[in-house]
Design an enzyme around this catalytic site. Structure first.
Site, mmCIF file in Angstrom:
data_model
loop_
_atom_site.group_PDB
_atom_site.id
_atom_site.type_symbol
_atom_site.label_atom_id
_atom_site.label_comp_id
_atom_site.label_asym_id
_atom_site.label_seq_id
_atom_site.Cartn_x
_atom_site.Cartn_y
_atom_site.Cartn_z
ATOM 1 N N LEU A 96 0.851 -1.199 0.000
ATOM 2 C CA LEU A 96 0.000 0.000 0.000
ATOM 3 C C LEU A 96 0.882 1.243 0.000
ATOM 4 O O LEU A 96 1.776 1.391 0.847
ATOM 5 C CB LEU A 96 -0.889 -0.012 1.250
ATOM 6 N N ASP A 97 0.620 2.165 -0.925
ATOM 7 C CA ASP A 97 1.382 3.408 -1.024
ATOM 8 C C ASP A 97 0.743 4.458 -0.121
ATOM 9 O O ASP A 97 -0.269 5.078 -0.472
ATOM 10 C CB ASP A 97 1.394 3.887 -2.479
ATOM 11 N N LEU A 98 1.345 4.695 1.028
ATOM 12 C CA LEU A 98 0.780 5.637 1.996
ATOM 13 C C LEU A 98 0.942 7.085 1.558
ATOM 14 O O LEU A 98 0.260 7.974 2.076
ATOM 15 C CB LEU A 98 1.440 5.440 3.368
ATOM 16 N N HIS A 132 21.597 4.176 13.530
ATOM 17 C CA HIS A 132 21.507 2.721 13.504
ATOM 18 C C HIS A 132 22.002 2.183 14.846
ATOM 19 O O HIS A 132 22.548 2.926 15.671
ATOM 20 C CB HIS A 132 22.299 2.129 12.341
ATOM 21 N N ASP A 133 21.844 0.896 15.023
ATOM 22 C CA ASP A 133 22.091 0.252 16.311
ATOM 23 C C ASP A 133 23.433 0.646 16.929
ATOM 24 O O ASP A 133 23.505 0.997 18.105
ATOM 25 C CB ASP A 133 22.027 -1.274 16.124
ATOM 26 N N TYR A 154 23.398 4.114 18.442
ATOM 27 C CA TYR A 154 22.605 4.240 19.670
ATOM 28 C C TYR A 154 23.383 3.660 20.849
ATOM 29 O O TYR A 154 23.428 4.243 21.936
ATOM 30 C CB TYR A 154 21.263 3.524 19.534
ATOM 31 N N ASP A 184 18.476 -2.383 18.912
ATOM 32 C CA ASP A 184 17.348 -2.818 18.086
ATOM 33 C C ASP A 184 16.484 -3.847 18.812
ATOM 34 O O ASP A 184 15.252 -3.738 18.835
ATOM 35 C CB ASP A 184 17.859 -3.417 16.768
#
Length: 395
Positions: free
Chosen positions: A70-72, A137-138, A141, A166
């Site tokens: 689905l294209d939001l 990214h992990d 963090y 993550d």
């Protein structure tokens, strides 16, 4: 009936944290609908290593889910999500803060469609603070939180072998979602949940950081490789064996350390397992010399009937043959027609709660029509969405 049977989850997340959170929910019986961009879907679908037709990483994280392409970004796609929300219990998203608001799909808008909806926003830095709009990214963090800097030798931090922030974020998100579901039984309303991967890395040294905070000016700075549980004690650290392998010595309690000392004929070490400074360094060097006198296999044989909290460090494919893994039934097979074979999988560690009949990870848009029909879309509406490319159905 599984614990979360009947719970309907819309999963807009991608990569690792959100999908692992929803894997936990799916393995507990929730109906998880993976909402993906029609052009490519979850980025993880295309990341190596590749199985025959799909990313092995994607297969590992997305069993027991269905896929809606689905294209939001299209107005009709946003409108379709609003209709899907009416019958959903939970929505999980991992966009940067404000992204869904700009699409008209923020919590306030969605809750008008369904006041009982729980929206879990899982982002790198959270929805507040000076770094909230920053990419990450992990590893980053874990670096900024101090978790990365707390592990390794005193001279340098060690690259973690796992995605700490993550997975921590996934676990915190799942906990928050279940708490909000429970609360909704009392209040009748959902809520917006804000989970940060940066925040979620901190619990991995909650005890040490919490103690530092409690001591305040009376305490000492956290020190890599020198504190209680990060290599500072002779009785709790990793040692190298004769063949270049390693033993994890976790003989923290006196009875275990004293047992090890008796086993190697060095009762003179019995009171030195918790020494630091020069004395501790001397004991570490002596223990290292003793452990380096035998291969890992020799140590494993010697320790097999001992209850001393000392274990071999498994590496590479050795984990696949680990007897405890088999004994716990932590690996199983899923027949996957798209792959043309049975795919070996790792269970989520949730025993005693029942198990759903395992279904393989979905193809992109595999369940688009099915999900839209369940949400009340007519054949004509589905045909219009398909023709416009707002949704994609792949057989």
């Amino acid at each position: 009936m599984l614990p979360l049977s009947g719970l309907r989850v819309l999963d807009l997340s991608r990569l690792l944290p959100g999908p692992y959170c929803t894997l936990l929910l799916a393995d507990l019986g929730a109906q998880v609908i993976k909402v993906e961009e029609p052009a490519g879907g979850d980025y993880l679908r295309h990341m190596p290593p590749m199985a025959r037709h799909s990313s092995a990483l994607f297969l590992a994280l997305n069993r027991n889910k269905r896929s809606l392409a689905l294209d939001l970004r299209a107005p009709a796609g946003a409108a379709a999500l609003n209709r899907l929300v009416k019958s959903a219990d939970v929505l999980v998203e991992s966009f940067r803060p404000g992204t869904l608001d700009r699409l008209g799909l923020g919590y306030e808008a969605l809750s008008r469609e369904n006041p009982r909806l729980i929206v879990c926003s899982l982002s790198g830095w959270g929805r507040s603070g000076p770094l909230k709009d920053r990419a990450g990214h992990d590893l980053g963090y874990a670096a900024r939180s101090g978790v990365l800097g707390y592990g390794g030798d005193p001279e340098a931090p060690a690259m973690p072998g796992a995605q700490v922030a993550d997975i921590g974020g996934a676990l915190c998100a799942a906990t928050a979602i279940l708490a909000a579901v429970h609360e909704r039984e009392r209040t009748g309303r959902g809520r917006a949940v804000d989970v940060s991967l940066f925040d979620s890395s901190l619990p991995f040294f909650h005890m040490q950081l919490g103690a530092r905070l409690a001591l305040g000016d009376e305490g000492s700075p956290l020190a890599r490789g020198r504190d209680v549980l990060n290599g500072g004690y002779p009785c709790y650290r990793i040692y190298r064996t004769k063949d270049g392998r390693h033993l994890a010595v976790a003989a923290l309690e006196p009875k275990f350390w004293e047992g090890f000392c008796r086993l190697v004929g060095r009762q003179d070490w019995a009171d030195s397992g918790w020494r630091t400074g020069e004395e501790g360094a001397r004991i570490v060097a002596e223990v290292a010399q003793v452990i380096a006198g035998k291969t890992q296999a020799e140590w494993e044989a010697l320790l097999r009937d001992q209850d001393l909290c000392i274990e071999p460090v498994r590496e590479g494919d050795e984990i696949l043959a680990e007897p405890q893994i088999a004994g716990r039934g932590l690996m199983f097979d899923i027949e996957d027609d798209k792959e043309g074979r049975a795919v070996r999988q790792l269970k989520t560690p949730l025993f005693g709660l029942g198990e759903p009949p395992p279904q393989p990870a979905p193809g992109l848009g595999e369940h688009t029509r099915q999900v839209l029909v369940e949400a009340g879309f007519s054949d004509g509406e589905i045909a219009e969405l398909l023709s416009s490319g707002v949704v994609v159905q792949r057989e």
